[in-house]
Design a protein around this motif. Structure first.
Motif, PDB file in Angstrom:
ATOM      1  N   ARG A 173     -47.301 -58.202 -63.360  1.00 56.96           N
ATOM      2  CA  ARG A 173     -46.812 -59.550 -63.059  1.00 56.96           C
ATOM      3  C   ARG A 173     -46.217 -59.577 -61.651  1.00 56.96           C
ATOM      4  O   ARG A 173     -45.476 -58.674 -61.267  1.00 56.96           O
ATOM      5  N   ARG A 196     -49.973 -62.051 -64.649  1.00 58.52           N
ATOM      6  CA  ARG A 196     -49.435 -63.386 -64.370  1.00 58.52           C
ATOM      7  C   ARG A 196     -48.773 -63.410 -62.992  1.00 58.52           C
ATOM      8  O   ARG A 196     -48.009 -62.519 -62.647  1.00 58.52           O
ATOM      9  N   GLU A 232     -52.715 -65.893 -65.983  1.00 60.18           N
ATOM     10  CA  GLU A 232     -52.084 -67.183 -65.740  1.00 60.18           C
ATOM     11  C   GLU A 232     -51.327 -67.176 -64.412  1.00 60.18           C
ATOM     12  O   GLU A 232     -50.473 -66.333 -64.162  1.00 60.18           O
TER      13      GLU A 232
END
Length: 180
Positions: free
Chosen positions: A99, A119, A139
């Protein structure tokens, strides 16, 4: 000879080998959990020993410009790590936390991010050839100006988590990956 090839299928570098087994983690190795660049230079995963960062906490550590080819990262925390201009040729990058990691201008060739959390990662201007994102959470990831082959792009665009916008760059994930 034909019988041998039917009994033992090849291990593929794209992460699609279903029964790939890794060696045990050598937790006694001194400085095991630290980024180090290959001394061979453009080695394409040729190292003098296994580069094993499985289950290490590498969060927010810099690895700018490092040759991390052939690295094993499974269950690794690399959240917020800076991989700008790094090379990940043949990287095994499964079920790890990437992330908010930065892969700007990186070469991520024949690597596998299967099941990893990406992400808000930034792959701006990265080379992503033969790289697998199967089951990865994408995402808010930014793929602006990344080189992604047609076949790889089709697979990437099928990932249902490829949605939202990157908080740092403002880029829409699907649009930046060239998805229709």
């Amino acid at each position: 000879m034909l019988c041998l090839s039917l009994l033992s299928p090849p291990a593929l570098a794209d992460g699609s080998t279903g029964t790939f087994k890794l060696p045990p983690i050598d937790t006694s190795a001194k400085n095991r959990c630290s980024f180090s660049s290959s001394n061979i230079g453009q080695a394409n995963a040729a190292r003098d020993k296994l580069y094993d960062l499985r289950e290490c906490d590498m969060s927010s550590q810099p690895a700018r410009g490092y040759d991390l080819s052939g690295v094993l990262m499974e269950g690794t925390n690399a959240r917020g790590a800076d991989f700008t201009e790094a090379q990940f040729s043949k990287g095994y990058l499964h079920t790890s936390d990437f992330r908010e990691a930065t892969f700007v201008n990186a070469v991520v060739d024949r690597a596998s991010f299967t099941g990893s959390d990406l992400r808000q990662a930034v792959f701006r201007n990265a080379v992503l050839t033969g790289t697998s994102f199967d089951g990865a959470n994408l995402e808010g990831a930014d793929f602006s100006d990344a080189y992604i082959g047609d076949f790889d792009q089709k697979a990437l665009c099928k990932n249902p988590s490829l949605k939202g916008s990157n908080e740092k760059t403002g880029e829409d994930s699907r649009f930046s990956a060239g998805c229709k």
